[in-house]
Design a protein around this motif. Structure first.
Motif, PDB file in Angstrom:
ATOM      1  N   TYR A 147     -27.319   4.688   9.762  1.00 53.03           N
ATOM      2  CA  TYR A 147     -28.134   3.623  10.366  1.00 53.03           C
ATOM      3  C   TYR A 147     -29.400   3.361   9.541  1.00 53.03           C
ATOM      4  N   VAL A 148     -30.001   4.491   9.063  1.00 52.83           N
ATOM      5  CA  VAL A 148     -31.226   4.328   8.277  1.00 52.83           C
ATOM      6  C   VAL A 148     -30.931   3.612   6.965  1.00 52.83           C
ATOM      7  N   LEU A 149     -29.835   4.032   6.300  1.00 54.24           N
ATOM      8  CA  LEU A 149     -29.487   3.387   5.031  1.00 54.24           C
ATOM      9  C   LEU A 149     -29.150   1.913   5.250  1.00 54.24           C
ATOM     10  N   ARG A 150     -28.489   1.629   6.372  1.00 49.60           N
ATOM     11  CA  ARG A 150     -28.178   0.231   6.678  1.00 49.60           C
ATOM     12  C   ARG A 150     -29.471  -0.553   6.911  1.00 49.60           C
ATOM     13  N   GLU A 151     -30.404   0.084   7.627  1.00 47.11           N
ATOM     14  CA  GLU A 151     -31.685  -0.581   7.869  1.00 47.11           C
ATOM     15  C   GLU A 151     -32.432  -0.816   6.556  1.00 47.11           C
ATOM     16  N   ARG A 152     -32.361   0.178   5.662  1.00 49.60           N
ATOM     17  CA  ARG A 152     -33.018   0.022   4.365  1.00 49.60           C
ATOM     18  C   ARG A 152     -32.369  -1.094   3.556  1.00 49.60           C
ATOM     19  N   GLU A 153     -31.037  -1.169   3.632  1.00 51.47           N
ATOM     20  CA  GLU A 153     -30.339  -2.252   2.939  1.00 51.47           C
ATOM     21  C   GLU A 153     -30.763  -3.605   3.503  1.00 51.47           C
ATOM     22  N   MET A 154     -30.859  -3.639   4.846  1.00 54.47           N
ATOM     23  CA  MET A 154     -31.288  -4.890   5.479  1.00 54.47           C
ATOM     24  C   MET A 154     -32.715  -5.238   5.070  1.00 54.47           C
ATOM     25  N   GLN A 155     -33.573  -4.205   4.994  1.00 52.28           N
ATOM     26  CA  GLN A 155     -34.953  -4.433   4.581  1.00 52.28           C
ATOM     27  C   GLN A 155     -35.007  -4.929   3.144  1.00 52.28           C
ATOM     28  N   LEU A 156     -34.158  -4.313   2.295  1.00 51.38           N
ATOM     29  CA  LEU A 156     -34.093  -4.740   0.899  1.00 51.38           C
ATOM     30  C   LEU A 156     -33.580  -6.176   0.807  1.00 51.38           C
TER      31      LEU A 156
END
Length: 396
Positions: free
Chosen positions: A142-151
């Motif tokens: 979830y965190v990596l997905r959120e980071r991808e979304m943030q990126l």
């Protein structure tokens, strides 16, 4: 509750005196469970779920407080933690309960996991801390997905910024092309306007040369046409100067306007019309006298040309809470609304021999003085209002 533990043949550990079924619950729990066997957490055992997350054998040891800590870095909010700063260690040493602490584990090979930790101290009958119990849940995905979304969001914002900058550049280019178009229009109009009087002068000179006649009216007409050509060029130069640095001083507006009143009255008299000046005492205004007098000349002459014989053009001063200025009122037929909306545009004119530069000059002078020109026009006449904005000190 101060249980001891022993090694199994598979390298795992379990507490003595704990019923097997409870130990099985620890092992098969769907969430990560970790137990510190002493207050300082020098030894921490982990169930299967926690072991998988920590990349160790099921039931193995994993503690940064041990004598041989693992080569894994742990971060909270981007800051690397020391062993005593970790949740379980704080619960054991300080006796505090830690809730919902997000930690990121980073291994030397670049592998990383993110998990949420909750820990509480284990107390004996005397309320002394003898160990620590912690639960954890991995949220890496979830965190990596959120980071991808943030990126993706940052990339999208960068794209939007680039598009805005590109649009700004395009707008500037369009404005530049519009200015070129305006210059071309001005050049064509000036050529056309100046050519007419020059053609007239040339024609009469040829006629005089051929007939060798020297009619006094010819000279008057030649001088008149040359004056008109000179006025066209003068207006064009006034419009193009952009004299933003012209000196402006605090002056009496009535005195500034009154200085050229005789000239305007003479113009009106020659046309069979009148100019009336309604003078009022107003607060001194910062202005350039010659420029404001030019505005008054242009506005009054426009009004005179729009008025019938026997009518009066009124110049009236005013002052209110927000502004100081003057009105120029005529009794002409009014200006069509579609023309009012475009007034001030160079070469826009309804006069047969006009250049459309007079009002453009007025608007440019108003801009330089921080003033505004407004127009109220109807069947009974037109009123131009020239208003200087009051400074704060003047409004007080």
């Amino acid at each position: 509750m101060n249980h001891s533990y022993e090694s199994e043949h598979d390298g795992s550990f379990k507490y003595n005196h704990i019923p097997e079924e409870f130990w099985q619950l620890f092992e098969i729990s769907p969430g990560g469970v970790s137990i510190g066997t002493d207050p300082h957490c020098t030894t921490i055992i982990h169930n299967r779920k926690a072991s998988r997350m920590l990349r160790i054998p099921a039931g193995g040891f994993f503690s940064h407080s041990s004598f041989k800590p693992p080569s894994v870095k742990v971060f909270r909010d981007g800051i690397e933690l020391l062993p005593h700063e970790m949740p379980m260690q704080r619960s054991g040493v300080d006796g505090e309960e830690v809730q919902d602490e997000v930690l990121e584990f980073v291994w030397p090979d670049g592998f990383r996991t993110v998990s949420v930790w909750n820990s509480i101290p284990i107390l004996n009958k005397e309320d002394r801390v003898v160990g620590v119990l912690a639960t954890t849940e991995e949220i890496t995905r979830y965190v990596l997905r959120e980071r991808e979304m943030q990126l993706d969001k940052i990339n999208l914002e960068n794209v939007v910024t680039e598009k805005i900058e590109e649009q700004t550049r395009l707008r500037s280019e369009v404005e530049r092309l519009d200015r070129f178009s305006l210059v071309a229009q001005m050049a064509a109009s000036i050529s056309h306007e100046v050519r007419n009087p020059i053609s007239t002068v040339r024609g009469f000179l040829q006629l005089m040369q051929r007939n060798q006649t020297y009619n006094d009216n010819y000279y008057k007409l030649i001088i008149s046409e040359l004056d008109r050509a000179n006025e066209i060029i003068g207006n064009f130069l006034s419009l193009s100067k952009q004299n933003d640095s012209a000196e402006r001083l605090e002056k009496d507006l009535a005195e500034t306007l009154g200085f050229i009143l005789p000239l305007l009255e003479a113009d009106a008299l020659m046309m069979g019309k009148k100019v009336s000046f309604i003078e009022k005492s107003v607060t001194p205004v910062r202005l350039n006298s010659k420029e404001i007098q030019q505005v008054l000349i242009n506005l009054v002459r426009n009004s005179l040309e729009a008025s019938e014989k026997g009518t009066t053009v009124v110049v009236e001063m005013f002052e209110n809470e927000a502004s100081i200025g003057f009105y120029v009122k005529d009794e002409g037929p009014g200006i069509p609304p579609e023309i009012v909306a475009q007034l001030g545009t160079p070469f826009l004119t309804t006069k047969e021999k006009g250049t459309g530069l007079g009002l453009s000059i007025c608007y440019d002078i108003a801009r330089r003085h921080g003033a505004e020109i407004s127009i109220d026009s109807g069947e009974k006449g037109t009123t131009f209002k020239f208003a200087f904005a009051k400074q704060k000190s003047q409004s007080a």
